[in-house]
Scaffold this motif. Structure first.
Motif, short mmCIF file in Angstrom:
data_model
loop_
_atom_site.label_atom_id
_atom_site.label_comp_id
_atom_site.label_asym_id
_atom_site.label_seq_id
_atom_site.Cartn_x
_atom_site.Cartn_y
_atom_site.Cartn_z
N VAL A 1 26.87 -27.49 1.69
CA VAL A 1 26.80 -25.94 1.80
C VAL A 1 26.23 -25.59 0.56
O VAL A 1 26.66 -26.16 -0.55
N LEU B 1 26.88 -23.16 -2.28
CA LEU B 1 27.80 -22.10 -2.58
C LEU B 1 27.40 -21.29 -3.76
O LEU B 1 28.10 -20.13 -4.16
N ILE C 1 35.95 -22.06 0.50
CA ILE C 1 35.10 -22.99 1.14
C ILE C 1 35.52 -24.44 0.33
O ILE C 1 35.70 -25.20 1.04
N ARG D 1 36.79 -27.62 2.32
CA ARG D 1 36.01 -28.67 2.27
C ARG D 1 36.88 -30.19 1.82
O ARG D 1 36.84 -31.08 2.31
N CYS E 1 32.84 -20.89 7.10
CA CYS E 1 31.16 -21.06 6.78
C CYS E 1 30.60 -19.87 7.76
O CYS E 1 29.52 -19.29 7.20
N TYR E 2 31.00 -19.77 8.90
CA TYR E 2 30.37 -18.77 9.66
C TYR E 2 30.36 -17.35 9.25
O TYR E 2 29.54 -16.57 9.20
N HIS F 1 30.86 -16.51 6.23
CA HIS F 1 29.99 -16.06 5.08
C HIS F 1 28.68 -16.30 5.06
O HIS F 1 28.31 -16.80 4.04
N LEU G 1 26.86 -18.85 6.49
CA LEU G 1 26.44 -20.34 6.47
C LEU G 1 26.62 -21.15 7.91
O LEU G 1 27.31 -21.87 8.05
N ALA H 1 26.24 -24.90 8.84
CA ALA H 1 27.44 -25.67 8.32
C ALA H 1 28.52 -25.47 9.36
O ALA H 1 29.31 -26.32 9.74
N ALA H 2 28.61 -24.19 9.90
CA ALA H 2 29.52 -23.80 10.84
C ALA H 2 29.27 -24.55 12.09
O ALA H 2 30.40 -24.95 12.79
N CYS I 1 30.54 -28.09 11.96
CA CYS I 1 32.32 -28.18 12.04
C CYS I 1 32.58 -27.66 13.31
O CYS I 1 33.85 -28.41 13.88
#
Length: 171
Positions: free
Chosen positions: A60, A62, A73, A77, A97-98, A100, A102, A105-106, A109
């Motif tokens: 991700v 950041l 996050i 992680r 992630c979702y 914010h 991202l 990445a969500a 996961c």
């Protein structure tokens, strides 16, 4: 702190948390990977869990997030790295992630969380919403359908109907 160079601007506390918990991208090549020949296959240690070997923690960026979110996050992680077979930890990272922005990445996961606990309908709903955010309607519809086989959930039925569009009138 020599040898490492992070991109983006962070506060001192945010930088420390990112370095400590999430790691930092190295600007120069790692000496171990730079000396390996390209044709030699990388030896990987045996995974500790049965399903651990196929899960790769999502990368991700950041740098565009506020320091407090970077820390959250990064901590998530770190926890997932320590326990990649814990569906709740993986799902929590996906949710962070979702929320914010991202969604890639969500998805990784939520797919992992659904793989670990396939009977948990919440992961399928979250996965479907993340796919929708990415614009992947077929994958979102498949996740909603899987959810609906586990549990009748009205919001999922409504989202699935919206994805499929209006029914064509009979001729």
């Amino acid at each position: 702190m020599r040898g490492r160079h992070c991109t983006g601007t962070l506060s001192v506390g945010g930088l420390f948390a990112v370095l400590l918990l999430a790691g930092c991208a190295r600007s120069e090549p790692d000496s171990q990977t730079a000396t390996k020949p390209a044709s030699a296959p990388a030896a990987s240690p045996t995974p500790s869990g049965a399903a651990t070997g196929d899960f790769v923690l999502p990368e991700v960026d950041l740098g565009k997030l506020p320091p407090a979110i970077q820390t959250k996050i990064g901590e998530a992680r770190y926890r997932v790295r320590r326990a990649p077979d814990d569906a709740n930890l993986v799902g929590t990272l996906g949710a962070l992630c979702y929320v914010h922005g991202l969604p890639d990445a969500a998805v990784v996961c939520f797919k992992r969380a659904a793989q670990l606990t396939p009977a948990e309908s919440a992961w399928w709903y979250d996965l479907a919403r993340a796919y929708e955010t990415l614009g992947n309607k077929p994958a979102a519809a498949a996740a909603y359908e899987k959810l609906l086989t586990l549990k009748d959930y009205a919001p999922a039925r409504a989202r699935l109907a919206a994805l499929r569009g209006p029914a064509s009138p009979p001729p």
